[in-house]
Scaffold this active site. Structure first.
Site, PDB file in Angstrom:
ATOM      1  N   SER B  25       0.848  -1.189   0.000  1.00 46.15           N
ATOM      2  CA  SER B  25       0.000   0.000   0.000  1.00 46.15           C
ATOM      3  C   SER B  25       0.880   1.233   0.000  1.00 46.15           C
ATOM      4  O   SER B  25       1.634   1.470   0.961  1.00 46.15           O
ATOM      5  CB  SER B  25      -0.903  -0.001   1.245  1.00 46.15           C
ATOM      6  OG  SER B  25      -1.362   1.316   1.520  1.00 46.15           O
ATOM      7  N   LYS B  50      -5.094 -19.485  11.621  1.00 46.25           N
ATOM      8  CA  LYS B  50      -5.283 -20.613  12.540  1.00 46.25           C
ATOM      9  C   LYS B  50      -5.437 -21.945  11.808  1.00 46.25           C
ATOM     10  O   LYS B  50      -5.136 -23.005  12.357  1.00 46.25           O
ATOM     11  CB  LYS B  50      -6.537 -20.375  13.395  1.00 46.25           C
ATOM     12  CG  LYS B  50      -6.350 -19.311  14.453  1.00 46.25           C
ATOM     13  CD  LYS B  50      -5.670 -19.894  15.682  1.00 46.25           C
ATOM     14  CE  LYS B  50      -5.571 -18.877  16.811  1.00 46.25           C
ATOM     15  NZ  LYS B  50      -4.809 -19.450  17.947  1.00 46.25           N
ATOM     16  N   SER B  75     -14.175 -20.643  21.033  1.00 49.73           N
ATOM     17  CA  SER B  75     -15.347 -20.108  20.341  1.00 49.73           C
ATOM     18  C   SER B  75     -14.894 -19.224  19.190  1.00 49.73           C
ATOM     19  O   SER B  75     -15.679 -18.512  18.601  1.00 49.73           O
ATOM     20  CB  SER B  75     -16.233 -19.328  21.311  1.00 49.73           C
ATOM     21  OG  SER B  75     -15.467 -18.351  21.976  1.00 49.73           O
ATOM     22  N   GLY B 178      -1.560 -16.261  22.550  1.00 47.90           N
ATOM     23  CA  GLY B 178      -0.900 -17.405  23.168  1.00 47.90           C
ATOM     24  C   GLY B 178       0.519 -17.566  22.661  1.00 47.90           C
ATOM     25  O   GLY B 178       1.333 -18.256  23.269  1.00 47.90           O
ATOM     26  N   GLU B 202       0.523  -6.234  20.531  1.00 42.59           N
ATOM     27  CA  GLU B 202      -0.670  -6.685  21.256  1.00 42.59           C
ATOM     28  C   GLU B 202      -1.440  -5.498  21.813  1.00 42.59           C
ATOM     29  O   GLU B 202      -0.917  -4.383  21.867  1.00 42.59           O
ATOM     30  CB  GLU B 202      -0.310  -7.689  22.359  1.00 42.59           C
ATOM     31  CG  GLU B 202       0.432  -7.109  23.543  1.00 42.59           C
ATOM     32  CD  GLU B 202       0.805  -8.167  24.586  1.00 42.59           C
ATOM     33  OE1 GLU B 202       0.335  -9.319  24.514  1.00 42.59           O
ATOM     34  OE2 GLU B 202       1.583  -7.817  25.493  1.00 42.59           O
ATOM     35  N   ASP B 208      -0.052  -8.751  28.458  1.00 44.72           N
ATOM     36  CA  ASP B 208       0.695  -9.700  29.302  1.00 44.72           C
ATOM     37  C   ASP B 208       2.005 -10.134  28.637  1.00 44.72           C
ATOM     38  O   ASP B 208       3.012 -10.333  29.317  1.00 44.72           O
ATOM     39  CB  ASP B 208      -0.169 -10.913  29.633  1.00 44.72           C
ATOM     40  CG  ASP B 208      -0.814 -11.500  28.387  1.00 44.72           C
ATOM     41  OD1 ASP B 208      -1.836 -10.948  27.936  1.00 44.72           O
ATOM     42  OD2 ASP B 208      -0.268 -12.472  27.826  1.00 44.72           O
ATOM     43  N   SER B 301      -3.454 -11.180  10.348  1.00 47.00           N
ATOM     44  CA  SER B 301      -3.684 -12.557  10.789  1.00 47.00           C
ATOM     45  C   SER B 301      -5.066 -13.123  10.471  1.00 47.00           C
ATOM     46  O   SER B 301      -5.233 -14.334  10.393  1.00 47.00           O
ATOM     47  CB  SER B 301      -3.414 -12.655  12.291  1.00 47.00           C
ATOM     48  OG  SER B 301      -4.179 -11.688  12.984  1.00 47.00           O
TER      49      SER B 301
END
Lengths: 316, 316
Positions: B25, B50, B75, B178, B202, B208, B301
């Protein structure tokens, strides 16, 4: 058709336009029982096919006609297209829009270097007078959004690319408004394959092209509020004549069908297509009989819309 | 790293995963003063990276371990990924989710043939017990969403493709939850070019991993409500160890930055990226000093989100 030369347009605008990708979707293939090939003009410069026609028209101008710049009347994709093409040519672009045009559209045109003239008008019918005034003052050359052989030729280049990437299509379908895209599409396709079928698609709320082709009489635009805001114009004599010769028919679709299809495209294909651009796929989904078992080129004409006011939220 | 083999994973899942495109871009290049290459896993099957890890883990199972099917707790995208990969292998997939999970997520898993078990739990901490019960009843094999060498290897294959398409990247940045994506990304990249920089990104509301790497102590997940709903988990010992070794740092971004970047991607690139997927670009925009003049691989992602509840509408 007189003055319409899609090959020449393709040579002229090469290097300035993006060669947009052709995507497929197993989901929509299964849904329609056809093989669909989506020409993604939402990835075109300025976010819509309109840049093809505008850049062809502006690059084709003689130095004399280009000297004082270009002018058009548009608060939509054509205005942005003219602004960017004029910047590439190095000439001023005067874009006339009503004072009521959303600030985002003004900014977009200005972002491409366009000179926006806001017309203080009571109704849209008064706009041409404002444009004529600016045209007289500046000596700029009008770039009509659709009633121009060079614009029509430029719009057809998308289909030239599509048929190079997927040579054995049986059908091509495109949205219809003023008719430059569908005209250029039909000429590009018929030049390559005389027996290819051409379909148009438009909102039921702005179905003047459907009625015009059905009755053999050219109807004016209704003052439509369809969410497919790129499809509110009506045909010119020129585009009407081309479509009568080349097109199998026009399929009108409802606002609900437009909104649902737009949403499905985003959800399933993860690409942003504007409501006007979703209209042809909505038509294929609506009329499976016309497309079943065919290899169908579908023009996703653009991806510009207000992300704060999504089509499916307007109908709840 | 023990048991992690990205090349082997790529060979195993070839033909099952999409080789996703790498987009660029000029707008975001100018904004960040860097050369950005976006690996578009939003176009991956099930709409997210995933599927790479889940399909590698499930296709790698011995017949004995595959016989009674697979099970997971999710979920989100991992649940859909396991369901689809299990269908390809021809074995049942048991997907445990809380009763409160949105109907759309249940339907998506069922659409891929997954067997949804709704757990009637008062808090999310009770979910593993339900999963253990179903696992005992069925004899299914657990496919962990991130703490699994085969899952990590599979996630790394996106970067293997990215570096084949754009060999001379200086930096790669991926979101971290994770840690399987960033772990696999870092191993894939370092195997090819030891001096390549690796960054994670993140949400500030779920920082975390940032704090863990800063303090050298592995912190648990907070019960975060960040709109980047794919990034709420915390590292395992395994992914923590990999990231400590391979990663230059983690950049936390605010909810506003996530929403604005998501919107800009849609508007400028005309593609649908979910908030979690926009986090790395938000980080590049936030910290231009770290990326200026570099050739940066950015992992988009995924592209799954509720189109009735857009990120930028949640913050007004």
């Amino acid at each position: 058709m007189q003055g319409i030369d899609v090959q020449e347009a393709a040579a002229r605008i090469r290097g300035h336009v993006h060669r947009t990708p052709v995507l497929t979707s197993s989901y929509f293939n299964a849904l329609t029982d056809a093989r669909l090939f989506f020409k993604c003009e939402n990835f075109q410069r300025i976010g819509a096919f309109k840049f093809r026609g505008a850049s062809n028209a502006i690059l084709a101008l003689s130095d004399e006609h280009a000297r004082n710049g270009v002018i058009t009347l548009s608060s939509g994709n054509h205005g942005q297209a003219v602004a960017l093409a004029a910047r590439i040519r190095g000439i001023p672009a005067y874009i006339v829009m009503p004072e009521s045009a959303p600030a985002a559209k003004r900014k977009a045109v200005e972002g491409y270097g366009g000179l926006v003239t806001l017309a203080r008008v009571k109704s849209i019918e008064e706009l041409p007078a404002t444009m004529e005034k600016v045209k007289a003052e500046t000596g700029a050359t009008l770039i009509h959004p659709f009633d121009d052989p060079k614009v029509i030729s430029g719009q057809g280049t998308a289909t030239l690319e599509l048929l190079k990437d997927v040579p054995n299509l049986n059908v091509v379908i495109a949205p219809v408004s003023g008719g430059s895209l569908l005209s250029g599409t039909s000429i590009a396709a018929k030049n390559i394959n005389k027996s290819i079928q051409l379909w148009g698609a438009e909102p039921e709320m702005a179905d003047d092209a459907f009625r015009s082709l059905r009755d053999g009489v050219r109807y004016p635009a209704t003052d439509s509020k369809t969410m497919a805001d790129g499809l509110r114009a009506s045909l010119s004599e020129r585009t009407f004549a081309i479509l009568r010769e080349n097109v199998n028919g026009i399929i009108p679709v409802s606002e609900r069908e437009i909104a649902d299809t737009t949403r499905s495209i985003w959800e399933r294909m993860k690409i942003v297509v504007e409501p006007s651009g979703a209209v042809p796929l909505a038509a294929v989904i609506k009329r499976p009989d016309a497309f079943r078992g065919q290899r169908v080129g579908v023009i996703f004409s653009g991806g510009n819309l207000d992300l704060d006011r999504l089509p499916w939220m307007q109908l709840e």
